[in-house]
Design a protein around this motif. Structure first.
Motif, mmCIF file in Angstrom:
data_model
loop_
_atom_site.group_PDB
_atom_site.id
_atom_site.type_symbol
_atom_site.label_atom_id
_atom_site.label_comp_id
_atom_site.label_asym_id
_atom_site.label_seq_id
_atom_site.Cartn_x
_atom_site.Cartn_y
_atom_site.Cartn_z
ATOM 1 N N THR A 36 0.805 -1.223 0.000
ATOM 2 C CA THR A 36 0.000 0.000 0.000
ATOM 3 C C THR A 36 0.836 1.270 0.000
ATOM 4 N N TRP A 37 2.166 1.137 0.061
ATOM 5 C CA TRP A 37 3.027 2.318 0.109
ATOM 6 C C TRP A 37 2.984 3.098 -1.195
ATOM 7 N N THR A 38 2.949 4.403 -1.085
ATOM 8 C CA THR A 38 3.042 5.279 -2.252
ATOM 9 C C THR A 38 4.168 6.274 -2.030
ATOM 10 N N SER A 39 4.795 6.702 -3.110
ATOM 11 C CA SER A 39 5.916 7.631 -3.034
ATOM 12 C C SER A 39 5.521 8.870 -2.240
ATOM 13 N N GLY A 40 6.380 9.253 -1.329
ATOM 14 C CA GLY A 40 6.105 10.394 -0.459
ATOM 15 C C GLY A 40 5.646 9.987 0.917
ATOM 16 N N GLY A 41 5.157 8.746 1.060
ATOM 17 C CA GLY A 41 4.768 8.240 2.372
ATOM 18 C C GLY A 41 5.990 7.774 3.140
ATOM 19 N N PRO A 42 5.827 7.491 4.432
ATOM 20 C CA PRO A 42 6.969 7.011 5.217
ATOM 21 C C PRO A 42 7.585 5.776 4.569
ATOM 22 N N LEU A 43 8.906 5.774 4.422
ATOM 23 C CA LEU A 43 9.580 4.649 3.766
ATOM 24 C C LEU A 43 9.293 3.328 4.465
ATOM 25 N N TYR A 44 9.134 3.376 5.797
ATOM 26 C CA TYR A 44 8.928 2.127 6.522
ATOM 27 C C TYR A 44 7.626 1.448 6.146
ATOM 28 N N GLU A 45 6.652 2.186 5.597
ATOM 29 C CA GLU A 45 5.402 1.553 5.174
ATOM 30 C C GLU A 45 5.612 0.634 3.980
ATOM 31 N N ARG A 46 6.757 0.772 3.325
ATOM 32 C CA ARG A 46 7.067 -0.110 2.200
ATOM 33 C C ARG A 46 7.401 -1.523 2.671
ATOM 34 N N LEU A 47 7.622 -1.706 3.956
ATOM 35 C CA LEU A 47 7.857 -3.047 4.492
ATOM 36 C C LEU A 47 6.613 -3.923 4.390
ATOM 37 N N ARG A 48 5.435 -3.307 4.353
ATOM 38 C CA ARG A 48 4.175 -4.055 4.260
ATOM 39 C C ARG A 48 3.973 -4.503 2.821
ATOM 40 N N GLY A 49 3.704 -5.793 2.627
ATOM 41 C CA GLY A 49 3.482 -6.248 1.265
ATOM 42 C C GLY A 49 3.333 -7.752 1.162
ATOM 43 N N PRO A 50 3.151 -8.258 -0.067
ATOM 44 C CA PRO A 50 2.853 -9.671 -0.280
ATOM 45 C C PRO A 50 4.091 -10.558 -0.257
ATOM 46 N N ASN A 51 3.836 -11.848 -0.116
ATOM 47 C CA ASN A 51 4.889 -12.859 -0.130
ATOM 48 C C ASN A 51 5.297 -13.213 -1.549
ATOM 49 N N GLN A 52 6.437 -13.880 -1.642
ATOM 50 C CA GLN A 52 6.844 -14.575 -2.859
ATOM 51 C C GLN A 52 6.716 -16.071 -2.591
ATOM 52 N N TRP A 53 5.964 -16.766 -3.430
ATOM 53 C CA TRP A 53 5.710 -18.189 -3.220
ATOM 54 C C TRP A 53 6.384 -19.014 -4.316
ATOM 55 N N PRO A 54 7.110 -20.068 -3.964
ATOM 56 C CA PRO A 54 7.704 -20.933 -4.988
ATOM 57 C C PRO A 54 6.615 -21.558 -5.865
ATOM 58 N N LYS A 55 6.804 -21.515 -7.163
ATOM 59 C CA LYS A 55 5.807 -22.053 -8.092
ATOM 60 C C LYS A 55 5.804 -23.579 -8.052
ATOM 61 N N GLY A 56 4.617 -24.159 -8.233
ATOM 62 C CA GLY A 56 4.492 -25.605 -8.330
ATOM 63 C C GLY A 56 4.425 -26.336 -7.016
ATOM 64 N N HIS A 57 4.324 -25.599 -5.900
ATOM 65 C CA HIS A 57 4.264 -26.243 -4.583
ATOM 66 C C HIS A 57 3.153 -25.616 -3.743
ATOM 67 N N PRO A 58 1.889 -25.794 -4.145
ATOM 68 C CA PRO A 58 0.796 -25.164 -3.392
ATOM 69 C C PRO A 58 0.689 -25.663 -1.960
ATOM 70 N N GLU A 59 1.172 -26.879 -1.698
ATOM 71 C CA GLU A 59 1.101 -27.413 -0.339
ATOM 72 C C GLU A 59 1.981 -26.607 0.609
ATOM 73 N N LEU A 60 3.072 -26.044 0.096
ATOM 74 C CA LEU A 60 3.933 -25.209 0.936
ATOM 75 C C LEU A 60 3.198 -23.950 1.375
ATOM 76 N N ARG A 61 2.515 -23.319 0.408
ATOM 77 C CA ARG A 61 1.784 -22.098 0.750
ATOM 78 C C ARG A 61 0.671 -22.386 1.745
#
Length: 356
Positions: A110-135
């Motif tokens: 949800t971070w946008t340029s001009g907002g506190p840089l630390y808000e850029r820590l909030r965000g989605p995961n990276q999931w390995p492809k082909g292993h839905p059981e891991l997620r």
């Protein structure tokens, strides 16, 4: 008069359900909070199936080939989520001998340029492809530990003579999970570093809930007591190791200290799963120090820490950064410098060269 601990207490959370046993639970918990900073919790209510599914997934995850790991590399993520290899993270200025996948509560950026840089820590995961059981295993586990953490905080509040719910307003919308593999040391290599992870106080959350996911004979985790001696934290099946994070120490006016700990690599490979209960990124030092200052004024434990523990880098406790989010961003950039150079060039030099 306090004495230095020589073992980690075990707190049986099932005692909270009965009026006859709850006072004993709260008394034991209060001791662990104010004298140790580390404890085991047993009978914690997290389904065995959720734990077993995650433990079963660990070898599969770390046996992914280099290309699959590279596709979810932490360096792809401004949120510091993803895979990092052995030696990619530093603690105390030295490389840690571990590889890890970092995940978090699944949230949109949800971070946008001009907002506190630390808000850029909030965000989605990276999931390995082909292993839905891991997620599915990771997401189920994060859900269970989120609920355990909130239940536990109510007991912590009561043990410290506060109302249930006192500590929840400090929590973030995103909690973090590391899946960690410590490779075994090569026999007969005297040059190999034993630093699985160097001495530190947890700066990634309010409280940490650790699953030691290897058999009991696999050792490595140690805690520094007030006398400056390292105390082993062996695997106790069916428990989580729980410890205080730096922000909680600030809010309790030092009455409940974040305890220094480390991991030494050995002849066995080791798996470890820490869950970091997130702290609000916009929490200011003034709010953290002032909210419960009157309550904890008489409980402060000044000086009850070893010299080595007191010297550990602690930006929110001792540094010049006003918000938890900025102190957290500083820690991330210092630990993962390639990532910091790529996504945070405007503060990279400041954070890397700041030892305050």
């Amino acid at each position: 008069m306090s004495t230095s601990f020589s073992e980690i207490p075990i707190i049986d959370l099932s005692q909270a359900t009965e009026d006859s046993t709850k006072p004993r639970l709260l008394e034991s918990l209060r001791y662990a909070l104010t004298e140790v900073g580390f404890l085991y919790v047993s009978n914690h209510g997290v389904p065995a199936a959720a734990v077993d599914s995650l433990v079963k997934a660990l070898p599969t995850l770390f046996e992914l080939d280099d290309e699959a790991k590279k596709s979810v590399a932490l360096e792809n993520s401004p949120h510091f989520l993803g895979y990092s290899g052995v030696g990619a993270e530093n603690t105390g200025g030295k490389a840690d001998r571990r590889e890890q996948f970092e995940f978090a509560t699944e949230l949109a950026a949800t971070w946008t340029s001009g907002g506190p840089l630390y808000e850029r820590l909030r965000g989605p995961n990276q999931w390995p492809k082909g292993h839905p059981e891991l997620r599915s295993a990771v997401e189920a586990y994060i859900g269970e530990l989120t609920r355990l953490g909130e239940r536990f905080l109510d007991l912590v509040a009561q043990a410290l003579s506060l109302q249930s719910g006192t500590f929840q307003p400090f929590l973030s919308d995103q909690h973090r999970l590391k899946l960690v593999h410590y490779p075994a040391l090569s026999p007969g290599d005297p040059a190999a570093s034993q630093q699985g992870v160097g001495p530190h106080k947890d700066s990634s959350g309010w409280w940490t809930f650790l699953l030691q996911a290897s058999p009991p004979e696999v050792k490595g985790l140690q805690v520094l007591n007030k006398a400056g001696a390292w105390v082993d934290v062996p695997v106790v099946p069916g428990t989580f190791v729980v410890n205080i994070g730096q922000a909680f120490e600030v809010v309790t006016n030092g009455a409940c200290k974040a305890t220094t700990h480390r991991v030494l690599s050995g002849s066995h490979e080791r798996y470890s799963v820490p869950f970091f209960q997130g702290v609000r990124r916009d929490l200011t030092k003034a709010e953290a120090v002032g909210t419960l200052a009157d309550h904890f004024a008489g409980l402060a434990a000044a000086g009850r820490e070893s010299e080595e523990g007191h010297a550990i880098d602690s930006a929110f406790l001792k540094g010049k950064y006003d918000t938890w989010g900025e102190s957290q961003l500083r820690t991330k950039v210092r630990s993962h410098r390639e990532n910091g150079r790529k996504f945070y060039p405007e503060v990279y030099d400041l954070y890397v060269n700041d030892d305050a």
